[in-house]
Write an enzyme that holds these catalytic residues in place. Structure first.
Site, PDB file in Angstrom:
ATOM      1  CB  SER A  46      20.385 -36.601 -16.307  1.00 48.37           C
ATOM      2  OG  SER A  46      19.622 -35.672 -15.563  1.00 48.37           O
ATOM      3  CE1 TYR A  54      21.087 -32.470 -20.358  1.00 47.64           C
ATOM      4  CE2 TYR A  54      19.375 -32.972 -18.746  1.00 47.64           C
ATOM      5  CZ  TYR A  54      20.724 -32.881 -19.086  1.00 47.64           C
ATOM      6  OH  TYR A  54      21.687 -33.208 -18.159  1.00 47.64           O
TER       7      TYR A  54
HETATM    8  N1  NAP Z   1      24.958 -30.314 -13.367  1.00 49.38           N
HETATM    9  C1  NAP Z   1      23.860 -31.011 -13.192  1.00 49.38           C
HETATM   10  O1  NAP Z   1      22.957 -30.648 -12.408  1.00 49.38           O
HETATM   11  C2  NAP Z   1      23.688 -32.308 -13.929  1.00 49.38           C
HETATM   12  C3  NAP Z   1      22.575 -33.093 -13.593  1.00 49.38           C
HETATM   13  C4  NAP Z   1      22.379 -34.298 -14.270  1.00 49.38           C
HETATM   14  C5  NAP Z   1      23.285 -34.720 -15.222  1.00 49.38           C
HETATM   15  N2  NAP Z   1      24.359 -33.913 -15.533  1.00 49.38           N
HETATM   16  C6  NAP Z   1      25.267 -34.393 -16.580  1.00 49.38           C
HETATM   17  O2  NAP Z   1      26.578 -34.416 -16.089  1.00 49.38           O
HETATM   18  C7  NAP Z   1      27.493 -34.305 -17.189  1.00 49.38           C
HETATM   19  C8  NAP Z   1      28.547 -33.267 -16.832  1.00 49.38           C
HETATM   20  O3  NAP Z   1      27.928 -31.995 -16.759  1.00 49.38           O
HETATM   21  P1  NAP Z   1      28.391 -30.889 -15.709  1.00 49.38           P
HETATM   22  O4  NAP Z   1      27.266 -30.630 -14.806  1.00 49.38           O
HETATM   23  O5  NAP Z   1      29.697 -31.267 -15.154  1.00 49.38           O
HETATM   24  O6  NAP Z   1      28.470 -29.608 -16.669  1.00 49.38           O
HETATM   25  P2  NAP Z   1      29.697 -28.823 -17.304  1.00 49.38           P
HETATM   26  O7  NAP Z   1      30.584 -28.279 -16.261  1.00 49.38           O
HETATM   27  O8  NAP Z   1      29.066 -27.888 -18.267  1.00 49.38           O
HETATM   28  O9  NAP Z   1      30.524 -29.954 -18.084  1.00 49.38           O
HETATM   29  C9  NAP Z   1      30.156 -30.405 -19.346  1.00 49.38           C
HETATM   30  C10 NAP Z   1      31.380 -31.025 -19.979  1.00 49.38           C
HETATM   31  O10 NAP Z   1      30.991 -31.499 -21.286  1.00 49.38           O
HETATM   32  C11 NAP Z   1      31.953 -31.049 -22.225  1.00 49.38           C
HETATM   33  N3  NAP Z   1      31.365 -30.887 -23.557  1.00 49.38           N
HETATM   34  C12 NAP Z   1      30.261 -30.208 -23.901  1.00 49.38           C
HETATM   35  N4  NAP Z   1      30.097 -30.242 -25.233  1.00 49.38           N
HETATM   36  C13 NAP Z   1      31.139 -30.980 -25.728  1.00 49.38           C
HETATM   37  C14 NAP Z   1      31.542 -31.351 -27.035  1.00 49.38           C
HETATM   38  N5  NAP Z   1      30.829 -30.999 -28.127  1.00 49.38           N
HETATM   39  N6  NAP Z   1      32.665 -32.101 -27.171  1.00 49.38           N
HETATM   40  C15 NAP Z   1      33.391 -32.455 -26.089  1.00 49.38           C
HETATM   41  N7  NAP Z   1      33.060 -32.132 -24.836  1.00 49.38           N
HETATM   42  C16 NAP Z   1      31.941 -31.401 -24.656  1.00 49.38           C
HETATM   43  C17 NAP Z   1      32.410 -29.697 -21.674  1.00 49.38           C
HETATM   44  O11 NAP Z   1      33.670 -29.347 -22.205  1.00 49.38           O
HETATM   45  P3  NAP Z   1      33.944 -28.239 -23.331  1.00 49.38           P
HETATM   46  O12 NAP Z   1      32.868 -27.208 -23.236  1.00 49.38           O
HETATM   47  O13 NAP Z   1      35.306 -27.735 -22.995  1.00 49.38           O
HETATM   48  O14 NAP Z   1      33.916 -28.997 -24.629  1.00 49.38           O
HETATM   49  C18 NAP Z   1      32.505 -30.020 -20.196  1.00 49.38           C
HETATM   50  O15 NAP Z   1      33.755 -30.606 -19.928  1.00 49.38           O
HETATM   51  C19 NAP Z   1      26.656 -33.933 -18.401  1.00 49.38           C
HETATM   52  O16 NAP Z   1      26.452 -35.068 -19.196  1.00 49.38           O
HETATM   53  C20 NAP Z   1      25.338 -33.489 -17.799  1.00 49.38           C
HETATM   54  O17 NAP Z   1      24.251 -33.675 -18.683  1.00 49.38           O
HETATM   55  C21 NAP Z   1      24.589 -32.731 -14.920  1.00 49.38           C
END
Ligand code: NAP
Length: 263
Positions: free
Chosen positions: A156, A169
């Site tokens: 990120s 975070y």
């Molecule tokens: N959205 C943003 O603005 C943003 C910005 C920068 C970086 N990111 C990064 O992008 C990545 C994806 O996030 P997203 O935005 O797509 O959010 P999201 O829709 O909440 O996806 C998060 C994913 O992580 C999985 N997860 C969470 N806890 C877990 C666990 N204990 N074991 C296995 N899987 C787990 C969730 O699946 P389950 O809940 O089904 O386990 C889900 O598939 C993350 O690393 C996040 O930090 C996001």
């Protein structure tokens, strides 16, 4: 639904098969968008996360569209570190190898300026960083041995500086970014490619309800940027690309000013 201890369905051998990939954190957001995109490109996929229903629905959608089994789900919590080596072995046997590994799992607990709570910080560190180490070590060892493979870590822009908003975070993403760079420097000489992805704001469940999402993009747009970077064997990308410029400025703000800012 394929669980770790059940007999596993085998993906249909596709003439179009581009490669075999694992996506950890595939049940929603960027991970799910990557799964749809890579499946459309012909990849055979193992999709991992905790929510069985979401994974099953995604696999059903992908397989129906492909007209063959192209995605299999595995219910897995990344903090179950001991399960990882066995699960990796089982998945690679089922897929018939591994070309691409993506770690997209992540959590973010909103945190106020006067909020300090170890339990939430520990959870974020475990999912965002320690879970990544649990997976990336055996994957790196395998690719190192095979002298081929691609690794993608979704970090990120939050890892670039210690902003006031969410110290743990930010720190978990800084650690992941640094680890991926070290891994790249180790593995490049073995022909293994490591891509670090630094998203800005992406409209997913993680950001739902948040305000002021500057330069926000869809998960599909982020997935398109990531896939392009995988094909071009890029080392680091920002998605959306404007964040490269934003973070260049942010990285260069002197600490004496930075610590007075409220973002
Ligand atoms: N959205 C943003 O603005 C943003 C910005 C920068 C970086 N990111 C990064 O992008 C990545 C994806 O996030 P997203 O935005 O797509 O959010 P999201 O829709 O909440 O996806 C998060 C994913 O992580 C999985 N997860 C969470 N806890 C877990 C666990 N204990 N074991 C296995 N899987 C787990 C969730 O699946 P389950 O809940 O089904 O386990 C889900 O598939 C993350 O690393 C996040 O930090 C996001």
């Amino acid at each position: 639904m394929a669980q770790a201890k059940e007999p596993l369905p085998v993906p249909s051998p596709s003439l179009q098969s581009t490669g075999k990939a694992i996506i950890v954190g595939a049940s929603s957001g960027i991970g799910a968008a990557l799964a749809r995109r890579l499946a459309a490109e012909g990849y055979s996929l193992a999709l991992l996360a905790r929510r069985a229903d979401r994974l099953a629905a995604l696999c059903e959608e992908i397989n129906a569209k492909a007209g063959e089994i192209r995605a299999i789900s595995y219910v897995h919590d990344v903090t179950d570190y001991e399960a990882v080596p066995g699960l990796l072995q089982k998945i690679t046997a089922t897929l018939g190898g591994l070309d691409l590994f993506i770690y997209s799992a992540g959590i973010l607990f909103p945190s106020g300026m006067s909020h300090f709570e170890f339990e939430k910080d520990r959870r974020m560190t475990e999912v965002n960083y320690l879970g990544a180490l649990a997976w990336l070590n055996p994957v790196a060892a395998m690719f190192h041995r095979l002298k081929t493979g691609q690794i993608v870590g979704i970090s990120s822009v939050a890892g670039e500086r210690g902003r006031v908003g969410n110290p743990a975070y930010n720190a978990s993403k800084a650690a992941l970014t640094c680890y991926l760079e070290s891994l790249r420097n180790r593995l490049t000489r073995r022909g293994v490619h490591v891509l670090t992805v630094k998203p800005g704001y992406v409209l997913t469940e993680m950001t739902s309800g948040m305000k002021n999402l500057y330069f926000a993009i869809s998960a599909e747009r982020a997935a398109a940027d990531i896939c392009k970077a995988i094909h071009r064997r890029k080392q680091v990308i920002y998605t959306a690309p404007i964040w490269w410029l934003v973070m260049f400025v942010v990285r260069n703000i002197p600490s004496i000013i930075f610590r007075r800012l409220s973002f």
